[in-house]
Design a protein around this motif. Structure first.
Motif, PDB file in Angstrom:
ATOM      1  N   ALA A  68     -63.478 -44.222   7.815  1.00  0.00           N
ATOM      2  CA  ALA A  68     -64.169 -45.389   7.263  1.00  0.00           C
ATOM      3  C   ALA A  68     -64.243 -46.514   8.298  1.00  0.00           C
ATOM      4  O   ALA A  68     -65.275 -47.191   8.430  1.00  0.00           O
ATOM      5  CB  ALA A  68     -63.453 -45.872   6.005  1.00  0.00           C
ATOM      6  N   ILE A  69     -63.163 -46.705   9.031  1.00  0.00           N
ATOM      7  CA  ILE A  69     -63.145 -47.721  10.094  1.00  0.00           C
ATOM      8  C   ILE A  69     -64.210 -47.392  11.135  1.00  0.00           C
ATOM      9  O   ILE A  69     -64.956 -48.275  11.601  1.00  0.00           O
ATOM     10  CB  ILE A  69     -61.753 -47.797  10.753  1.00  0.00           C
ATOM     11  CG1 ILE A  69     -60.722 -48.427   9.804  1.00  0.00           C
ATOM     12  CG2 ILE A  69     -61.809 -48.562  12.072  1.00  0.00           C
ATOM     13  CD1 ILE A  69     -60.832 -49.908   9.641  1.00  0.00           C
ATOM     14  N   GLN A  70     -64.305 -46.108  11.500  1.00  0.00           N
ATOM     15  CA  GLN A  70     -65.275 -45.705  12.511  1.00  0.00           C
ATOM     16  C   GLN A  70     -66.712 -45.909  12.030  1.00  0.00           C
ATOM     17  O   GLN A  70     -67.591 -46.296  12.806  1.00  0.00           O
ATOM     18  CB  GLN A  70     -65.058 -44.233  12.888  1.00  0.00           C
ATOM     19  CG  GLN A  70     -63.673 -43.904  13.409  1.00  0.00           C
ATOM     20  CD  GLN A  70     -63.255 -44.749  14.588  1.00  0.00           C
ATOM     21  OE1 GLN A  70     -64.079 -45.116  15.415  1.00  0.00           O
ATOM     22  NE2 GLN A  70     -61.977 -45.082  14.668  1.00  0.00           N
ATOM     23  N   VAL A  71     -66.949 -45.652  10.734  1.00  0.00           N
ATOM     24  CA  VAL A  71     -68.293 -45.829  10.185  1.00  0.00           C
ATOM     25  C   VAL A  71     -68.727 -47.291  10.278  1.00  0.00           C
ATOM     26  O   VAL A  71     -69.839 -47.610  10.720  1.00  0.00           O
ATOM     27  CB  VAL A  71     -68.347 -45.347   8.713  1.00  0.00           C
ATOM     28  CG1 VAL A  71     -69.650 -45.786   8.055  1.00  0.00           C
ATOM     29  CG2 VAL A  71     -68.201 -43.838   8.654  1.00  0.00           C
ATOM     30  N   VAL A  72     -67.842 -48.186   9.860  1.00  0.00           N
ATOM     31  CA  VAL A  72     -68.175 -49.620   9.892  1.00  0.00           C
ATOM     32  C   VAL A  72     -68.321 -50.092  11.327  1.00  0.00           C
ATOM     33  O   VAL A  72     -69.217 -50.875  11.656  1.00  0.00           O
ATOM     34  CB  VAL A  72     -67.102 -50.434   9.151  1.00  0.00           C
ATOM     35  CG1 VAL A  72     -67.392 -51.926   9.267  1.00  0.00           C
ATOM     36  CG2 VAL A  72     -67.040 -50.017   7.692  1.00  0.00           C
ATOM     37  N   GLY A  77     -70.466 -52.749  15.062  1.00  0.00           N
ATOM     38  CA  GLY A  77     -69.947 -52.992  16.402  1.00  0.00           C
ATOM     39  C   GLY A  77     -68.502 -53.424  16.415  1.00  0.00           C
ATOM     40  O   GLY A  77     -67.632 -52.715  16.892  1.00  0.00           O
ATOM     41  N   VAL A  78     -68.221 -54.586  15.889  1.00  0.00           N
ATOM     42  CA  VAL A  78     -66.867 -55.153  15.913  1.00  0.00           C
ATOM     43  C   VAL A  78     -66.448 -55.509  14.498  1.00  0.00           C
ATOM     44  O   VAL A  78     -67.225 -56.077  13.738  1.00  0.00           O
ATOM     45  CB  VAL A  78     -66.807 -56.407  16.817  1.00  0.00           C
ATOM     46  CG1 VAL A  78     -65.400 -56.994  16.800  1.00  0.00           C
ATOM     47  CG2 VAL A  78     -67.227 -56.061  18.239  1.00  0.00           C
ATOM     48  N   LEU A  79     -65.212 -55.155  14.129  1.00  0.00           N
ATOM     49  CA  LEU A  79     -64.696 -55.495  12.816  1.00  0.00           C
ATOM     50  C   LEU A  79     -64.078 -56.883  12.837  1.00  0.00           C
ATOM     51  O   LEU A  79     -63.474 -57.294  13.840  1.00  0.00           O
ATOM     52  CB  LEU A  79     -63.651 -54.485  12.347  1.00  0.00           C
ATOM     53  CG  LEU A  79     -64.179 -53.257  11.596  1.00  0.00           C
ATOM     54  CD1 LEU A  79     -64.862 -52.309  12.559  1.00  0.00           C
ATOM     55  CD2 LEU A  79     -63.065 -52.555  10.852  1.00  0.00           C
ATOM     56  N   THR A 149     -57.010 -51.122  13.396  1.00  0.00           N
ATOM     57  CA  THR A 149     -57.772 -52.076  14.193  1.00  0.00           C
ATOM     58  C   THR A 149     -57.027 -53.398  14.206  1.00  0.00           C
ATOM     59  O   THR A 149     -56.122 -53.629  13.385  1.00  0.00           O
ATOM     60  CB  THR A 149     -59.193 -52.278  13.631  1.00  0.00           C
ATOM     61  OG1 THR A 149     -59.956 -53.078  14.549  1.00  0.00           O
ATOM     62  CG2 THR A 149     -59.154 -52.973  12.276  1.00  0.00           C
ATOM     63  N   HIS A 150     -57.359 -54.239  15.128  1.00  0.00           N
ATOM     64  CA  HIS A 150     -56.811 -55.606  15.161  1.00  0.00           C
ATOM     65  C   HIS A 150     -57.890 -56.535  15.691  1.00  0.00           C
ATOM     66  O   HIS A 150     -58.767 -56.138  16.462  1.00  0.00           O
ATOM     67  CB  HIS A 150     -55.550 -55.681  16.025  1.00  0.00           C
ATOM     68  CG  HIS A 150     -55.791 -55.461  17.488  1.00  0.00           C
ATOM     69  ND1 HIS A 150     -56.108 -56.483  18.354  1.00  0.00           N
ATOM     70  CD2 HIS A 150     -55.770 -54.337  18.231  1.00  0.00           C
ATOM     71  CE1 HIS A 150     -56.266 -55.986  19.563  1.00  0.00           C
ATOM     72  NE2 HIS A 150     -56.066 -54.693  19.523  1.00  0.00           N
ATOM     73  N   LYS A 466     -71.574 -70.192  11.992  1.00  0.00           N
ATOM     74  CA  LYS A 466     -71.080 -70.475  13.326  1.00  0.00           C
ATOM     75  C   LYS A 466     -70.004 -69.475  13.746  1.00  0.00           C
ATOM     76  O   LYS A 466     -70.021 -68.924  14.834  1.00  0.00           O
ATOM     77  CB  LYS A 466     -70.515 -71.893  13.345  1.00  0.00           C
ATOM     78  CG  LYS A 466     -70.419 -72.499  14.726  1.00  0.00           C
ATOM     79  CD  LYS A 466     -69.912 -73.904  14.597  1.00  0.00           C
ATOM     80  CE  LYS A 466     -70.550 -74.773  15.629  1.00  0.00           C
ATOM     81  NZ  LYS A 466     -70.022 -76.143  15.562  1.00  0.00           N
ATOM     82  N   LYS A 467     -69.030 -69.242  12.820  1.00  0.00           N
ATOM     83  CA  LYS A 467     -67.880 -68.422  13.180  1.00  0.00           C
ATOM     84  C   LYS A 467     -68.077 -66.964  12.792  1.00  0.00           C
ATOM     85  O   LYS A 467     -67.550 -66.075  13.437  1.00  0.00           O
ATOM     86  CB  LYS A 467     -66.617 -68.971  12.506  1.00  0.00           C
ATOM     87  CG  LYS A 467     -66.265 -70.379  12.970  1.00  0.00           C
ATOM     88  CD  LYS A 467     -65.006 -70.870  12.288  1.00  0.00           C
ATOM     89  CE  LYS A 467     -64.648 -72.283  12.746  1.00  0.00           C
ATOM     90  NZ  LYS A 467     -63.472 -72.802  12.069  1.00  0.00           N
ATOM     91  N   GLY A 468     -68.792 -66.711  11.715  1.00  0.00           N
ATOM     92  CA  GLY A 468     -69.069 -65.337  11.343  1.00  0.00           C
ATOM     93  C   GLY A 468     -67.904 -64.606  10.714  1.00  0.00           C
ATOM     94  O   GLY A 468     -67.833 -63.386  10.778  1.00  0.00           O
ATOM     95  N   TYR A 469     -66.952 -65.314  10.124  1.00  0.00           N
ATOM     96  CA  TYR A 469     -65.854 -64.647   9.447  1.00  0.00           C
ATOM     97  C   TYR A 469     -65.395 -65.503   8.276  1.00  0.00           C
ATOM     98  O   TYR A 469     -65.694 -66.685   8.180  1.00  0.00           O
ATOM     99  CB  TYR A 469     -64.676 -64.380  10.391  1.00  0.00           C
ATOM    100  CG  TYR A 469     -64.112 -65.616  11.061  1.00  0.00           C
ATOM    101  CD1 TYR A 469     -63.214 -66.436  10.387  1.00  0.00           C
ATOM    102  CD2 TYR A 469     -64.447 -65.939  12.374  1.00  0.00           C
ATOM    103  CE1 TYR A 469     -62.688 -67.569  10.995  1.00  0.00           C
ATOM    104  CE2 TYR A 469     -63.937 -67.056  12.976  1.00  0.00           C
ATOM    105  CZ  TYR A 469     -63.053 -67.869  12.288  1.00  0.00           C
ATOM    106  OH  TYR A 469     -62.529 -68.966  12.898  1.00  0.00           O
ATOM    107  N   LEU A 470     -64.677 -64.880   7.364  1.00  0.00           N
ATOM    108  CA  LEU A 470     -64.128 -65.610   6.226  1.00  0.00           C
ATOM    109  C   LEU A 470     -63.001 -66.502   6.694  1.00  0.00           C
ATOM    110  O   LEU A 470     -62.133 -66.067   7.440  1.00  0.00           O
ATOM    111  CB  LEU A 470     -63.623 -64.637   5.161  1.00  0.00           C
ATOM    112  CG  LEU A 470     -64.690 -63.757   4.502  1.00  0.00           C
ATOM    113  CD1 LEU A 470     -64.029 -62.869   3.459  1.00  0.00           C
ATOM    114  CD2 LEU A 470     -65.773 -64.604   3.857  1.00  0.00           C
ATOM    115  N   GLU A 471     -62.992 -67.734   6.251  1.00  0.00           N
ATOM    116  CA  GLU A 471     -61.977 -68.689   6.677  1.00  0.00           C
ATOM    117  C   GLU A 471     -60.779 -68.655   5.729  1.00  0.00           C
ATOM    118  O   GLU A 471     -60.936 -68.505   4.533  1.00  0.00           O
ATOM    119  CB  GLU A 471     -62.566 -70.093   6.707  1.00  0.00           C
ATOM    120  CG  GLU A 471     -61.575 -71.132   7.164  1.00  0.00           C
ATOM    121  CD  GLU A 471     -62.137 -71.995   8.263  1.00  0.00           C
ATOM    122  OE1 GLU A 471     -61.378 -72.792   8.800  1.00  0.00           O
ATOM    123  OE2 GLU A 471     -63.336 -71.871   8.577  1.00  0.00           O
TER     124      GLU A 471
END
Length: 475
Positions: A68-72, A77-79, A149-150, A466-471
């Motif tokens: 699943a990690i590989q699919v996403v 591109g980047v998790l 992943t990290h 701007k940041k593209g991630y959940l804060e």
């Protein structure tokens, strides 16, 4: 300074650290100690190869979570944090909190350790977080965590690992009759832990934080060691040594060993892998009928004496030395308390305490307070309670591990290999232990969102352009 004065000073000043020193701390359900380190720990990044999180690890290559990690990753591109949904808080430690999370759209669940980088920097603990990540990156073992992943944001460092629905051995022990495990269960858990620690020592990693709270139970009932922020790394190369001398010494040592005294009832603590088919159909009569016209064979003992023993893997980093004061009070080795410097032998001391706690439901040197506990570790002899009654091999193994002088401690030189040969583990098939039936398999967990457990982290559902991630906001 007298030992008692040193213990008093230690108990009163465990939270003091200097800004110019690396600080080693631990916080657990038992007690915590912290002191500035003058360690000789090696942390040179050049000694460790970089890790590419997209490389499949052999024992996890067919894992649905890995796929699943590989699919996403192949799609986006980047998790990042925007790919995960936090469901509930699982626990927390000194450098971060762990949350159950779901990989969005994949119905796969992970444990995510979230660490506040600003907070860690303010407490001089960034190095500990980096050490844990680097250790997790190089692990590839069935009884150790898989780092899927990290990633990092401006505020947080996140490690995505395997979720263990069975909780930890501390919780599991509390649910047992008399709050202790039977000897057969202890043999199972300790055997798997021993293999995990052998692997760590082979990589030059001294764990230093073994306790039931850090041993997690997977969905299949097997275990997984967790929390490596207190671990010590060193440069070490495992070697193969001739085991003939060691075998002779062991035979001489065990020639007078009473494996099962007549005064103790025999136990059935043999781990038989469930995947092994009994071979009792090959009876002696079968072979006798086939060998009627052949010369008589030599006795088995005589054949064994003619076989040259195989080389033995030496995976114990005996040369490592650290002055760090880290660990849990009840599990601290005497050499750490006395500030004499310590090496890999501290892991075998903690293993002895661990076995004792699983069998008797308590640790052997616990005092009325932390100072009394430290005093007992250094000066009090090991004693076993009258009840429950455990086998002689179990008590002998604990005695060998809880020797206060590290150089005389079981496994000081030969490591896990020496412990594997102890009669307590008779009947354990080390090569097929993953096939052994666990003492208990966790019940299926129904995963749901619990907003109360998600605090003190508040999810802001809006994704900033701007940041593209959940804060996340800590409060």
């Amino acid at each position: 300074m007298a030992l008692n004065d040193r213990l008093i000073s230690t108990a009163q000043n465990v939270s003091i650290s200097k800004s110019t020193e690396k600080t080693d701390c631990i916080e657990s359900g038992k007690s915590s100690v912290c002191r500035g380190s003058t360690s000789t720990d090696l942390s040179d990044e050049s000694n460790y190869s970089s890790f590419s999180s997209h490389i499949s690890k052999p024992h996890k290559s067919n894992d649905s979570r890995w796929e699943a990690i590989q699919v996403v990753r192949s799609k986006d591109g980047v998790l990042g944090l925007n790919h995960f949904r936090l469901l509930k808080r699982l626990g927390g430690g000194d450098i971060g909190s762990v949350y159950l999370c779901e990989l969005s759209g994949m119905k796969c669940y992970f444990a995510m350790k979230v660490m506040d980088k600003v907070s860690l920097e303010g407490r001089n603990k960034l190095l500990r977080a980096e050490t844990e990540r680097e250790i997790l990156q190089c692990l590839d073992h069935p009884f150790l965590p898989t780092l899927y992943t990290h990633f990092e944001t401006d505020k947080f460092s996140c490690l995505v690992m395997e979720f263990c629905p069975g909780g930890d051995l501390h919780m599991l022990r509390q649910r047992q009759p008399a709050k202790r495990f039977c000897e057969q269960a202890v043999k199972f858990y300790v055997a798997e832990i021993l293999l995990a620690m052998e692997y760590l020592h082979m990589l030059g990693i001294v764990y230093r934080d073994l306790k039931p709270e850090n041993v997690l139970v997977r969905e299949d009932g097997h275990i997984m060691l967790s929390d490596f922020d207190l671990s010590l790394r060193c440069t070490f190369n495992p070697t193969m040594v001739n085991s003939s001398n060691n075998n002779n010494n062991n035979q001489a040592k065990n020639s007078n060993y009473c494996i099962q005294p007549s005064c103790i009832e025999p136990t059935s603590c043999i781990i038989q892998p469930s995947c092994i088919v009994p071979t009792s159909c090959f009876s002696p009569k079968f072979f006798k009928s086939k060998n009627n016209n052949k010369k008589p064979t030599k006795p088995k003992s005589e054949i064994n004496n003619q076989v040259t023993p195989l080389p033995e893997l030496m995976s114990e980093p005996t040369g490592v030395r650290s002055m760090s004061f880290v660990g849990t009070h009840e599990y601290l080795a005497p050499e750490i308390i006395k500030n004499e410097g310590h090496g890999s032998a501290v892991d075998w001391w903690t293993l002895g305490i661990f076995i004792y706690e699983l069998l008797f439901g308590k640790t052997p040197f616990k005092g009325s307070n932390n100072r009394a506990t430290l005093t007992n570790v250094v000066g009090q002899p090991l004693r076993f309670p009258e009840s429950p009654v455990v086998s002689f091999p179990a008590r002998d193994l604990i005695r060998g591990l809880l020797v206060k002088e590290p150089k005389n401690r079981l496994a000081y030189k030969r490591g896990a290999t020496e412990i594997k040969q102890h009669p307590f583990f008779e009947g354990v098939n080390w090569a097929l232990i993953r096939c052994a039936s666990p003492p208990e398999v966790p019940k299926a967990v129904v995963v749901g969102v619990d907003r109360n457990d998600v605090s003190p982290v508040k999810c802001v559902l809006e994704k900033t352009e701007k940041k593209g991630y959940l804060e996340f906001d800590f409060f």
